[in-house]
Structures are given as structure tokens and as C-alpha cells.
Motif scaffolding. Structure first.
Motif, PDB file in Angstrom:
ATOM      1  N   ARG A 284      32.719  68.640  13.106  1.00 21.47           N
ATOM      2  CA  ARG A 284      33.377  69.931  13.281  1.00 21.47           C
ATOM      3  C   ARG A 284      33.901  70.493  11.956  1.00 21.47           C
ATOM      4  NH1 ARG A 284      36.651  68.202  16.696  1.00 21.47           N
ATOM      5  NH2 ARG A 284      38.450  67.875  15.342  1.00 21.47           N
ATOM      6  N   SER A 285      34.370  69.598  11.056  1.00 20.17           N
ATOM      7  CA  SER A 285      35.047  70.038   9.842  1.00 20.17           C
ATOM      8  C   SER A 285      34.114  70.249   8.655  1.00 20.17           C
ATOM      9  CB  SER A 285      36.116  69.007   9.441  1.00 20.17           C
ATOM     10  OG  SER A 285      37.026  68.782  10.488  1.00 20.17           O
ATOM     11  N   LEU A 286      32.947  69.632   8.678  1.00 18.97           N
ATOM     12  CA  LEU A 286      32.046  69.693   7.532  1.00 18.97           C
ATOM     13  C   LEU A 286      31.307  71.024   7.487  1.00 18.97           C
ATOM     14  CD1 LEU A 286      30.716  68.222   5.141  1.00 18.97           C
ATOM     15  CD2 LEU A 286      29.027  67.323   6.765  1.00 18.97           C
ATOM     16  N   VAL A 287      31.312  71.652   6.325  1.00 14.30           N
ATOM     17  CA  VAL A 287      30.611  72.920   6.174  1.00 14.30           C
ATOM     18  C   VAL A 287      29.139  72.745   6.520  1.00 14.30           C
ATOM     19  CG1 VAL A 287      30.242  72.514   3.691  1.00 14.30           C
ATOM     20  CG2 VAL A 287      30.129  74.841   4.597  1.00 14.30           C
ATOM     21  N   ALA A 288      28.644  73.600   7.404  1.00 17.05           N
ATOM     22  CA  ALA A 288      27.255  73.562   7.880  1.00 17.05           C
ATOM     23  C   ALA A 288      26.916  72.276   8.621  1.00 17.05           C
ATOM     24  CB  ALA A 288      26.260  73.784   6.732  1.00 17.05           C
ATOM     25  N   GLY A 289      27.949  71.571   9.107  1.00 14.91           N
ATOM     26  CA  GLY A 289      27.714  70.321   9.798  1.00 14.91           C
ATOM     27  C   GLY A 289      26.939  70.475  11.089  1.00 14.91           C
ATOM     28  N   SER A 290      27.066  71.631  11.730  1.00 10.01           N
ATOM     29  CA  SER A 290      26.371  71.862  13.005  1.00 10.01           C
ATOM     30  C   SER A 290      25.344  72.979  12.906  1.00 10.01           C
ATOM     31  CB  SER A 290      27.401  72.202  14.095  1.00 10.01           C
ATOM     32  OG  SER A 290      28.344  71.163  14.244  1.00 10.01           O
ATOM     33  N   GLU A 291      25.167  73.525  11.712  1.00 10.76           N
ATOM     34  CA  GLU A 291      24.280  74.679  11.557  1.00 10.76           C
ATOM     35  C   GLU A 291      22.805  74.267  11.578  1.00 10.76           C
ATOM     36  OE1 GLU A 291      25.175  77.891  11.384  1.00 10.76           O
ATOM     37  OE2 GLU A 291      27.246  77.236  11.749  1.00 10.76           O
ATOM     38  N   ARG A 292      21.995  75.191  12.087  1.00 11.12           N
ATOM     39  CA  ARG A 292      20.542  74.988  12.103  1.00 11.12           C
ATOM     40  C   ARG A 292      19.845  76.198  11.484  1.00 11.12           C
ATOM     41  NH1 ARG A 292      18.834  70.761  15.344  1.00 11.12           N
ATOM     42  NH2 ARG A 292      20.433  69.817  16.676  1.00 11.12           N
ATOM     43  N   THR A 293      18.656  75.962  10.950  1.00 17.75           N
ATOM     44  CA  THR A 293      17.871  77.048  10.371  1.00 17.75           C
ATOM     45  C   THR A 293      17.161  77.814  11.487  1.00 17.75           C
ATOM     46  OG1 THR A 293      15.922  75.645  10.113  1.00 17.75           O
ATOM     47  CG2 THR A 293      17.492  75.663   8.294  1.00 17.75           C
ATOM     48  N   VAL A 294      16.438  78.855  11.131  1.00 21.78           N
ATOM     49  CA  VAL A 294      15.764  79.684  12.137  1.00 21.78           C
ATOM     50  C   VAL A 294      14.703  78.906  12.911  1.00 21.78           C
ATOM     51  CG1 VAL A 294      16.181  81.880  10.984  1.00 21.78           C
ATOM     52  CG2 VAL A 294      14.183  80.522  10.346  1.00 21.78           C
ATOM     53  N   ASP A 295      14.159  77.841  12.312  1.00 19.89           N
ATOM     54  CA  ASP A 295      13.160  77.051  13.021  1.00 19.89           C
ATOM     55  C   ASP A 295      13.779  75.857  13.761  1.00 19.89           C
ATOM     56  OD1 ASP A 295      13.840  75.511  10.874  1.00 19.89           O
ATOM     57  OD2 ASP A 295      11.807  75.263  10.087  1.00 19.89           O
ATOM     58  N   GLY A 296      15.114  75.818  13.817  1.00 18.21           N
ATOM     59  CA  GLY A 296      15.797  74.795  14.600  1.00 18.21           C
ATOM     60  C   GLY A 296      16.158  73.529  13.855  1.00 18.21           C
ATOM     61  N   ALA A 297      15.739  73.400  12.617  1.00 13.82           N
ATOM     62  CA  ALA A 297      16.059  72.200  11.844  1.00 13.82           C
ATOM     63  C   ALA A 297      17.525  72.239  11.402  1.00 13.82           C
ATOM     64  CB  ALA A 297      15.158  72.099  10.624  1.00 13.82           C
ATOM     65  N   ARG A 298      18.137  71.074  11.301  1.00 16.59           N
ATOM     66  CA  ARG A 298      19.515  71.017  10.827  1.00 16.59           C
ATOM     67  C   ARG A 298      19.591  71.398   9.343  1.00 16.59           C
ATOM     68  NH1 ARG A 298      23.419  69.116  13.919  1.00 16.59           N
ATOM     69  NH2 ARG A 298      22.931  67.912  15.795  1.00 16.59           N
ATOM     70  N   VAL A 299      20.625  72.147   8.995  1.00 20.74           N
ATOM     71  CA  VAL A 299      20.838  72.509   7.600  1.00 20.74           C
ATOM     72  C   VAL A 299      21.117  71.265   6.762  1.00 20.74           C
ATOM     73  CG1 VAL A 299      22.392  73.729   6.022  1.00 20.74           C
ATOM     74  CG2 VAL A 299      21.612  74.840   8.133  1.00 20.74           C
ATOM     75  N   ARG A 300      21.881  70.353   7.325  1.00 26.55           N
ATOM     76  CA  ARG A 300      22.180  69.121   6.604  1.00 26.55           C
ATOM     77  C   ARG A 300      22.231  67.954   7.582  1.00 26.55           C
ATOM     78  NH1 ARG A 300      27.593  69.970   3.705  1.00 26.55           N
ATOM     79  NH2 ARG A 300      27.004  67.959   2.779  1.00 26.55           N
ATOM     80  N   VAL A 301      21.906  66.782   7.083  1.00 22.16           N
ATOM     81  CA  VAL A 301      22.059  65.557   7.862  1.00 22.16           C
ATOM     82  C   VAL A 301      23.472  65.046   7.623  1.00 22.16           C
ATOM     83  CG1 VAL A 301      21.291  63.175   8.188  1.00 22.16           C
ATOM     84  CG2 VAL A 301      19.616  64.981   7.702  1.00 22.16           C
ATOM     85  N   VAL A 302      24.257  64.969   8.680  1.00 24.16           N
ATOM     86  CA  VAL A 302      25.623  64.461   8.570  1.00 24.16           C
ATOM     87  C   VAL A 302      25.571  62.938   8.621  1.00 24.16           C
ATOM     88  CG1 VAL A 302      27.927  64.446   9.586  1.00 24.16           C
ATOM     89  CG2 VAL A 302      26.514  66.518   9.710  1.00 24.16           C
ATOM     90  N   PRO A 303      26.046  62.254   7.594  1.00 26.99           N
ATOM     91  CA  PRO A 303      25.965  60.784   7.609  1.00 26.99           C
ATOM     92  C   PRO A 303      26.811  60.195   8.729  1.00 26.99           C
ATOM     93  CG  PRO A 303      27.360  61.532   5.802  1.00 26.99           C
ATOM     94  CD  PRO A 303      26.720  62.758   6.377  1.00 26.99           C
ATOM     95  N   ASP A 304      26.296  59.153   9.345  1.00 26.29           N
ATOM     96  CA  ASP A 304      27.063  58.475  10.378  1.00 26.29           C
ATOM     97  C   ASP A 304      28.206  57.693   9.737  1.00 26.29           C
ATOM     98  OD1 ASP A 304      27.785  57.611  12.907  1.00 26.29           O
ATOM     99  OD2 ASP A 304      26.486  55.850  12.830  1.00 26.29           O
ATOM    100  N   ILE A 305      29.253  57.463  10.521  1.00 27.75           N
ATOM    101  CA  ILE A 305      30.355  56.621  10.071  1.00 27.75           C
ATOM    102  C   ILE A 305      30.065  55.217  10.595  1.00 27.75           C
ATOM    103  CG2 ILE A 305      32.841  56.255  10.062  1.00 27.75           C
ATOM    104  CD1 ILE A 305      33.175  59.220  10.761  1.00 27.75           C
ATOM    105  N   THR A 306      29.739  54.322   9.684  1.00 25.06           N
ATOM    106  CA  THR A 306      29.307  52.975  10.036  1.00 25.06           C
ATOM    107  C   THR A 306      30.449  51.986   9.855  1.00 25.06           C
ATOM    108  OG1 THR A 306      27.084  53.501   9.241  1.00 25.06           O
ATOM    109  CG2 THR A 306      27.625  51.167   9.504  1.00 25.06           C
ATOM    110  N   PRO A 307      30.713  51.142  10.856  1.00 20.37           N
ATOM    111  CA  PRO A 307      31.764  50.133  10.656  1.00 20.37           C
ATOM    112  C   PRO A 307      31.339  49.097   9.621  1.00 20.37           C
ATOM    113  CG  PRO A 307      30.634  49.777  12.753  1.00 20.37           C
ATOM    114  CD  PRO A 307      30.118  51.078  12.201  1.00 20.37           C
ATOM    115  N   ALA A 308      32.283  48.690   8.800  1.00 19.12           N
ATOM    116  CA  ALA A 308      32.008  47.651   7.811  1.00 19.12           C
ATOM    117  C   ALA A 308      31.625  46.358   8.516  1.00 19.12           C
ATOM    118  CB  ALA A 308      33.234  47.429   6.925  1.00 19.12           C
TER     119      ALA A 308
END
Length: 327
Positions: A284-308
């Protein structure tokens, strides 16, 4: 079981505990001792006495070959001194010289989050990625950045001090002397503060029973235990801390665009109770975190939060990895 090779001991010195352990060449902890940290308003020698006692208990009379110290503080670029530690009394002391003399063995020093990142890169969740941000959530927040498997230390050796990014101008006072630091809203201390306030109003919570009806006696492990049992008040506290975790990580991702995010430290023992709300807040907080381009692809891949992978012992293991390199 203790091996027959060199005795290499890692020590993680944090704001609440001194954790020492013998680590073998495969990164396995073969013996471990935990003592309470004396505090930040005591003589430096008292903290170092506790460190020495923990290592001596692990060594159990054997000759020590090397010691690695993971310190919760700002370590200089030459890794000889702890220049400043918000939760400990070190203020620029030449730690390596003193500790080497007391242990009778070579000593290597690094920031605790750097050590955790070394361990996770060598044996755990940070392996194989080109760029990884590692966070340790304990008394405060430690951070480190791995680029192509190497620590990015910065010009002063202080890169990764994410816990002292100012998140709330005129916010809560921090032990570092600043105000509104991230760790005041997302750390073990923040969790306990939030949970104590909630349990004082919610006596039906499992946490009320765990602390015998005395909110000031509530501890982080109690909150985690209640969360694992499904206690809604404990889960609400982790939800609040997790939201702050996601917001802070969104700032880091916006600045660095890493491939992977790894979260460890004692607070992370709660698992998905912490990480689920953090992922939502990150998206929700990351710029363009949920945005998609006109062809439906994500603008950016949001990295997962992985437990150590290595949990709260990662700092200890990483310190031992660095110590073994001295041999």
C-alpha cells in the motif's frame, strides 16, 4: 556435540541480552549461553565483564582460537571500535585491543545486523540474491545491505542504520538522542509498549493471565506466545508493529529497489502475525506498488518479506563466521 576443531565463539551483544555460542565450520551452534545485558547506564567494564563471562561459560576451560563480536551499535569502518550504541554504554572505546587481551585470542568486531546479514547470506534466507536488505527486529532495529554477497558498509562503516530514519517528526524520543525514529514504532520495545497499553484495557486477553494482571510485567515473549495462541489483543499489537514495518520497508525499497527483504531478530518469532500486516502495508505504501501498465503488467515487482532462516541467533553465527576468517 562439540567438535575437535578450532574453538570459534560468536557473541551477540544487544540492548537486552548477551548471547554467546560456539559455532562449527558448517554454521551450526554447538553450545550456547545467554546472559542479561547490564544496561546502557553502567560502566563499560561491566558490559565487557558480562561478555567475558558468557564466552568463558561456552569455552568451559578450553583454549579459545577466535571470537567474533556482533555489537548493537555504530562500528567504525576499520571495525576496531563501537563509536556509538543507543542501548549500550560504548562511546568510541578501542574494543578490539581490550577484548583480545582479555580473551587471549584474536577478536573481530562488526555491527550486529551486518553479522546477521553475513550469516543469512552464507547459510540462510539471503543466499543467491543480487541485492538483499536484512533487518533485525530486537530491542531496536538493525539493518544491513548485501550487494552481490558483499556487505555495503558506507564511507563511515555505518550503512544500514535504518532504525534511526526519522519516521515521525516531533515523534517519540529515541535512545539515540533523536525523535521519531523508526525503531520507536517498530521494535521489541515498541511491541511491548503497545501490548501493555492494550492489555490494560482488555483484561480478557490471554496476555493478562500471562503477566498475572500486571501490565508492566508483560514481556515480548509473552506477547508472541499469546499471538501464536490466537489472542486477538496480541495479534492487534503485532498488526500495529507490522504496519510500521511495512511502511519503513516501503521507504527502503523506494530508495534501493532490492531483490529481497529478509526480516529476523526476536520480534520476528511471531512469524505471519508480524509479516502479514507488513506485506499489506508495504504494498500500500510503496510508490507504484500496485500500479499496472496498459497491458496489465506490474510496474514494479514488490519484493516479498522473507523470514530469516537463522532467527535470533543470526548475529551470533555471523560473528563466528567473521572470526573463523581470522584463522
Amino acid at each position: 556435540m562439540r567438535g575437535s576443531g578450532p574453538v570459534v565463539i560468536g557473541v551477540d551483544v544487544g540492548g537486552s541480552k548477551v548471547l554467546a555460542g560456539e559455532v562449527d565450520e558448517h554454521g551450526r551452534i554447538v553450545d550456547e549461553v545467554k546472559l542479561t545485558t547490564p544496561g546502557r547506564r553502567v560502566e563499560v567494564s561491566i558490559v565487557e565483564d558480562t561478555l567475558l563471562e558468557a564466552v568463558a561459560q561456552v569455552a568451559d576451560g578450553r583454549i579459545i582460537d577466535a571470537v567474533g563480536v556482533a555489537a548493537a551499535g555504530f562500528v567504525d569502518v576499520d571495525r576496531q571500535r563501537v563509536l556509538f550504541a543507543p542501548h549500550l554504554p560504548w562511546r568510541g572505546e578501542h574494543l578490539i585491543d581490550r577484548l583480545s587481551a582479555r580473551f587471549g585470542a584474536p577478536v573481530v568486531l562488526d555491527n550486529d545486523a551486518n553479522c546477521a546479514a553475513v550469516a543469512e547470506g552464507e547459510y540462510g534466507a539471503a543466499g543467491g540474491a543480487s541485492s538483499v536488505v536484512v533487518l533485525t527486529l530486537g530491542t531496536g532495529i538493525g539493518g544491513a545491505l548485501l550487494v552481490n554477497g558483499e556487505l555495503w558498509r558506507g564511507v563511515n562503516g555505518m550503512a544500514g542504520e535504518f532504525g534511526h530514519m526519522q519516521m515521525v517528526p516531533d515523534g517519540l524520543r529515541c535512545e539515540c538522542g533523536g525523535v521519531g525514529c523508526w525503531e520507536q514504532y517498530c521494535s521489541g520495545k515498541a511491541l511491548v509498549r503497545d501490548a501493555r497499553a492494550r492489555v490494560a484495557q482488555e483484561t480478557s486477553s490471554m496476555m493478562w493471565a500471562l503477566c498475572d494482571g500486571i501490565p508492566d510485567e508483560l514481556t515480548g515473549p509473552m506477547v508472541t506466545e499469546a499471538a501464536h495462541a490466537g489472542d486477538r489483543v496480541a495479534l492487534a499489537s503485532f498488526g500495529a508493529i507490522g504496519q510500521w514495518l511495512g511502511i519503513g520497508l516501503a521507504n527502503i525499497v523506494a530508495a534501493m529497489d532490492p531483490e529481497r527483504l529478509v526480516v529476523g531478530g526476536g520480534v520476528s518469532d511471531a512469524g505471519e502475525a508480524l509479516l502479514r500486516p507488513a506485506r499489506r502495508a508495504l504494498q500500500r505504501s510503496l510508490v507504484a506498488g500496485s500500479e499496472r501498465t496498459v497491458d496489465g503488467a506490474r510496474v514494479r515487482v514488490v519484493p516479498d518479506i522473507t523470514p530469516a532462516t537463522l532467527g535470533p541467533e543470526a548475529g551470533l553465527v555471523g560473528a563466528a563466521v567473521l572470526a573463523r576468517q581470522l584463522l
